[in-house]
Scaffold this motif. Structure first.
Motif, PDB file in Angstrom:
ATOM      1  N   SER A  88       0.798  -1.213   0.000  1.00  0.00           N
ATOM      2  CA  SER A  88       0.000   0.000   0.000  1.00  0.00           C
ATOM      3  C   SER A  88       0.840   1.276   0.000  1.00  0.00           C
ATOM      4  CB  SER A  88      -0.930   0.013   1.216  1.00  0.00           C
ATOM      5  OG  SER A  88      -0.166   0.086   2.407  1.00  0.00           O
ATOM      6  N   LYS A  89       2.020   1.255   0.601  1.00  0.00           N
ATOM      7  CA  LYS A  89       2.802   2.484   0.761  1.00  0.00           C
ATOM      8  C   LYS A  89       4.216   2.363   0.206  1.00  0.00           C
ATOM      9  CE  LYS A  89       0.624   3.407   5.195  1.00  0.00           C
ATOM     10  NZ  LYS A  89       0.841   3.624   6.616  1.00  0.00           N
ATOM     11  N   ASN A 126       7.288   2.193  -2.670  1.00  0.00           N
ATOM     12  CA  ASN A 126       7.796   2.524  -3.995  1.00  0.00           C
ATOM     13  C   ASN A 126       8.915   1.531  -4.324  1.00  0.00           C
ATOM     14  OD1 ASN A 126       8.752   3.641  -6.312  1.00  0.00           O
ATOM     15  ND2 ASN A 126       9.224   5.645  -5.438  1.00  0.00           N
TER      16      ASN A 126
END
Length: 102
Positions: free
Chosen positions: A59-60, A62
């Protein structure tokens, strides 16, 4: 009195010490050691064995950050390993030269 092996090491190190000090060569030769640190990190992330961490990462996260971090870890490990080996050989060389002079 030096053994033949120690004399051979002195000759070898006098001829190759500056060549092995270069960073690019250190990186190339130390790369397998760096990969020993980087590959388990990639496998750990790819397998997703820790479900909660996989949910947070999904979800968070990169993926470019992971790639850059792994490349930095591999590069640092490779160069550090080879520089450490160079220092060990240099110390052995200096000790043998001092022993030879006695």
């Amino acid at each position: 009195m030096l053994t033949q092996e120690e004399k051979d090491f002195i000759v070898y190190w006098e001829a190759n010490r500056l060549k092995q000090k270069k960073y690019f060569r250190s990186w190339l030769v130390g790369l397998p050691v760096g990969l020993l640190f980087g590959i388990p990190i990639i496998l750990n992330y790819a397998t997703g064995w820790y479900k909660r961490a996989a949910m947070v990462a999904g979800s968070k996260f990169n993926p470019m950050v992971l790639i850059v971090a792994i490349l930095l870890i591999i590069t640092f490990s490779a160069i550090f390993y080879r520089q450490h080996q160079w220092e060990q050989h240099e110390q052995k060389y200096r000790e043998l030269k001092q022993q030879e002079g006695l």
